[in-house]
Design a protein around this motif. Structure first.
Motif, PDB file in Angstrom:
ATOM      1  N   MET A  63       0.827  -1.213   0.000  1.00  0.00           N
ATOM      2  CA  MET A  63       0.000   0.000   0.000  1.00  0.00           C
ATOM      3  C   MET A  63       0.860   1.261   0.000  1.00  0.00           C
ATOM      4  N   SER A  64       1.976   1.266   0.768  1.00  0.00           N
ATOM      5  CA  SER A  64       2.780   2.474   0.905  1.00  0.00           C
ATOM      6  C   SER A  64       3.327   2.955  -0.425  1.00  0.00           C
ATOM      7  N   ALA A  65       3.610   2.018  -1.376  1.00  0.00           N
ATOM      8  CA  ALA A  65       4.163   2.407  -2.668  1.00  0.00           C
ATOM      9  C   ALA A  65       3.143   3.165  -3.503  1.00  0.00           C
ATOM     10  N   LEU A  66       1.886   3.010  -3.196  1.00  0.00           N
ATOM     11  CA  LEU A  66       0.824   3.644  -3.971  1.00  0.00           C
ATOM     12  C   LEU A  66       0.394   4.985  -3.396  1.00  0.00           C
ATOM     13  N   LEU A  67       0.860   5.313  -2.203  1.00  0.00           N
ATOM     14  CA  LEU A  67       0.415   6.517  -1.533  1.00  0.00           C
ATOM     15  C   LEU A  67       1.537   7.540  -1.447  1.00  0.00           C
ATOM     16  N   THR A  68       1.165   8.821  -1.515  1.00  0.00           N
ATOM     17  CA  THR A  68       2.152   9.887  -1.376  1.00  0.00           C
ATOM     18  C   THR A  68       2.496  10.077   0.098  1.00  0.00           C
ATOM     19  N   LYS A  69       3.556  10.808   0.330  1.00  0.00           N
ATOM     20  CA  LYS A  69       3.964  11.135   1.696  1.00  0.00           C
ATOM     21  C   LYS A  69       2.838  11.879   2.427  1.00  0.00           C
ATOM     22  N   GLU A  70       2.167  12.790   1.717  1.00  0.00           N
ATOM     23  CA  GLU A  70       1.083  13.561   2.322  1.00  0.00           C
ATOM     24  C   GLU A  70      -0.093  12.664   2.705  1.00  0.00           C
ATOM     25  N   GLN A  71      -0.411  11.690   1.863  1.00  0.00           N
ATOM     26  CA  GLN A  71      -1.513  10.773   2.174  1.00  0.00           C
ATOM     27  C   GLN A  71      -1.184   9.895   3.373  1.00  0.00           C
ATOM     28  N   LEU A  72       0.053   9.442   3.447  1.00  0.00           N
ATOM     29  CA  LEU A  72       0.465   8.630   4.589  1.00  0.00           C
ATOM     30  C   LEU A  72       0.405   9.443   5.878  1.00  0.00           C
ATOM     31  N   GLU A  73       0.858  10.680   5.807  1.00  0.00           N
ATOM     32  CA  GLU A  73       0.805  11.535   6.997  1.00  0.00           C
ATOM     33  C   GLU A  73      -0.635  11.825   7.383  1.00  0.00           C
ATOM     34  N   ASN A  74      -1.512  11.944   6.382  1.00  0.00           N
ATOM     35  CA  ASN A  74      -2.915  12.223   6.677  1.00  0.00           C
ATOM     36  C   ASN A  74      -3.560  11.077   7.449  1.00  0.00           C
ATOM     37  N   PHE A  75      -3.180   9.830   7.155  1.00  0.00           N
ATOM     38  CA  PHE A  75      -3.675   8.697   7.933  1.00  0.00           C
ATOM     39  C   PHE A  75      -3.320   8.876   9.415  1.00  0.00           C
ATOM     40  N   ALA A  76      -2.081   9.273   9.663  1.00  0.00           N
ATOM     41  CA  ALA A  76      -1.638   9.462  11.048  1.00  0.00           C
ATOM     42  C   ALA A  76      -2.394  10.610  11.708  1.00  0.00           C
ATOM     43  N   LEU A  77      -2.560  11.696  10.966  1.00  0.00           N
ATOM     44  CA  LEU A  77      -3.276  12.847  11.522  1.00  0.00           C
ATOM     45  C   LEU A  77      -4.747  12.526  11.763  1.00  0.00           C
ATOM     46  N   GLN A  78      -5.341  11.714  10.899  1.00  0.00           N
ATOM     47  CA  GLN A  78      -6.727  11.304  11.117  1.00  0.00           C
ATOM     48  C   GLN A  78      -6.843  10.488  12.409  1.00  0.00           C
ATOM     49  N   GLY A  79      -5.820   9.674  12.691  1.00  0.00           N
ATOM     50  CA  GLY A  79      -5.811   8.928  13.941  1.00  0.00           C
ATOM     51  C   GLY A  79      -5.707   9.846  15.142  1.00  0.00           C
ATOM     52  N   LEU A  80      -4.859  10.848  15.026  1.00  0.00           N
ATOM     53  CA  LEU A  80      -4.723  11.832  16.089  1.00  0.00           C
ATOM     54  C   LEU A  80      -6.046  12.559  16.319  1.00  0.00           C
ATOM     55  N   SER A  81      -6.707  12.931  15.230  1.00  0.00           N
ATOM     56  CA  SER A  81      -7.996  13.616  15.307  1.00  0.00           C
ATOM     57  C   SER A  81      -9.058  12.730  15.943  1.00  0.00           C
ATOM     58  N   TYR A  82      -9.077  11.443  15.566  1.00  0.00           N
ATOM     59  CA  TYR A  82     -10.054  10.508  16.126  1.00  0.00           C
ATOM     60  C   TYR A  82      -9.865  10.411  17.637  1.00  0.00           C
ATOM     61  N   ALA A  83      -8.620  10.299  18.079  1.00  0.00           N
ATOM     62  CA  ALA A  83      -8.346  10.192  19.511  1.00  0.00           C
ATOM     63  C   ALA A  83      -8.843  11.418  20.261  1.00  0.00           C
ATOM     64  N   ASP A  84      -8.675  12.587  19.670  1.00  0.00           N
ATOM     65  CA  ASP A  84      -9.133  13.812  20.324  1.00  0.00           C
ATOM     66  C   ASP A  84     -10.656  13.895  20.369  1.00  0.00           C
ATOM     67  N   ASP A  85     -11.304  13.495  19.288  1.00  0.00           N
ATOM     68  CA  ASP A  85     -12.765  13.604  19.230  1.00  0.00           C
ATOM     69  C   ASP A  85     -13.449  12.550  20.099  1.00  0.00           C
ATOM     70  N   HIS A  86     -12.713  11.530  20.532  1.00  0.00           N
ATOM     71  CA  HIS A  86     -13.274  10.467  21.374  1.00  0.00           C
ATOM     72  C   HIS A  86     -12.534  10.385  22.702  1.00  0.00           C
ATOM     73  N   VAL A  87     -12.125  11.554  23.201  1.00  0.00           N
ATOM     74  CA  VAL A  87     -11.277  11.573  24.387  1.00  0.00           C
ATOM     75  C   VAL A  87     -11.951  10.967  25.615  1.00  0.00           C
ATOM     76  N   SER A  88     -13.274  11.023  25.692  1.00  0.00           N
ATOM     77  CA  SER A  88     -13.978  10.462  26.856  1.00  0.00           C
ATOM     78  C   SER A  88     -14.567   9.085  26.575  1.00  0.00           C
ATOM     79  N   ASP A  89     -14.366   8.577  25.352  1.00  0.00           N
ATOM     80  CA  ASP A  89     -14.999   7.319  24.942  1.00  0.00           C
ATOM     81  C   ASP A  89     -13.995   6.155  24.945  1.00  0.00           C
ATOM     82  N   PRO A  90     -14.454   4.949  25.275  1.00  0.00           N
ATOM     83  CA  PRO A  90     -13.589   3.773  25.103  1.00  0.00           C
ATOM     84  C   PRO A  90     -13.489   3.410  23.615  1.00  0.00           C
TER      85      PRO A  90
END
Length: 306
Positions: A1-28
């Motif tokens: 998968m990594s060969a098909l994605l740009t550096k920006e797209q790969l970083e966006n996956f990580a940032l989306q994870g960071l965003s998810y954690a923040d939006d669910h800070v009180s949730d399991p």
């Protein structure tokens, strides 16, 4: 998968994870919940996040929750059990144990600290970057008597991280014009005049290390604007999202740009919370951007201070 994605797209996956954690800070939730939401494997998300963010995902989640808890100890009127619950801990005992392991102080003792370890450093760095006019000019502007209590609706924030890492405030200043222009176009395109272009941080200032602050710019849209939400989600799936609870806020208008307002805004919040003039309901204070020389500060109020 990594060969098909740009550096920006790969970083966006990580940032989306960071965003998810923040939006669910009180949730399991689990890492699997996040990876399935992003449509990638558990292993791929785990390694990609650690590579781009410099720490394992669950380490970030725990740190972020405890730093937000520390911010609430600093500025809110919640008791320790309520703060633990807000930050995803099932019991006060579990929260207190995790907090002391991380900060080397119990929540009760931490609440008594007058100046936090990161406070002077973060404010000095930011002041050096943003200094434009003398502090005397702020005295009359950052005054509780100039504030208005207003009620904001439940909203969803569509945002981009405009800086994070080594020098987040300087990067934010350098890139803000682009993002402000981008979100202004969205306001017009999707006909949401009631929305606000805002900036702020996901983190707890000044608890979080300066180099780990995540600064954002985004469009805050009331949940009732259904058509706009459909268009934004369909056309701008790369944007992060965050639920922002409605309620009463203090609105403080200031005739200056967001960068100049940052330091006195924090000092204003800190001083008034310490003196008990008001207490905050969460860490989600933000600056609404109107023009290059006018901003509005919004501070979420604890119910008893309405």
């Amino acid at each position: 998968m990594s060969a098909l994605l740009t550096k920006e797209q790969l970083e966006n996956f990580a940032l989306q994870g960071l965003s998810y954690a923040d939006d669910h800070v009180s949730d399991p939730f689990s890492i699997k919940d996040v990876s399935e939401r992003l449509g990638i494997s558990y292993s791929y998300f785990y390694h990609n996040f650690a590579f781009h963010m410099g720490e394992p995902f669950w380490h970030y989640v725990k740190r972020h929750r405890l730093e937000l808890a520390a911010g609430l100890l600093r500025h809110s009127g919640y008791n320790i059990g309520e703060i633990g619950e807000h930050c995803g801990y099932a019991t006060t005992a579990a929260f207190s144990k995790a907090f002391k392991q991380h900060f080397k102080e119990s929540p009760k003792d931490f609440r008594r600290i007058l100046i936090l370890p990161n406070e002077k450093r973060t404010l000095q760095i930011t002041e050096t970057i943003t200094a434009a006019i003398g502090s005397e000019a702020f005295h009359g502007l950052f005054n509780y008597d100039r504030c208005e209590k207003i009620k904001l609706p439940d909203s969803i924030l569509y945002y981009s991280f405009i800086s994070r890492g080594q020098n987040p405030v300087a990067e934010m200043i350098a890139r803000m014009n682009f993002y402000q222009g981008l979100f202004k176009k969205m306001q017009t395109l999707y006909d949401v005049p009631q929305s606000r272009i805002i900036t702020g941080t996901l983190d707890a200032v000044p608890v979080t290390d300066y180099e780990k602050l995540s600064m954002f710019a985004g469009l805050l849209v009331p949940t009732t604007a259904i058509a706009a939400h459909i268009q934004l989600q369909h056309n701008h799936g790369y944007l992060m999202t965050k639920r922002i609870s409605g309620g009463y806020y203090l609105k403080l208008p200031v005739p200056m740009d967001f960068a100049t307002a940052g330091i006195p805004m924090y000092n204003f919040i800190s001083m008034n919370c310490k003196e008990g003039i008001f207490k905050m309901s969460g860490n989600h204070f933000f600056i609404s951007l109107d023009t290059s020389k006018y901003s509005e500060i919004y501070i979420p109020l604890l119910k008893k201070h309405y």
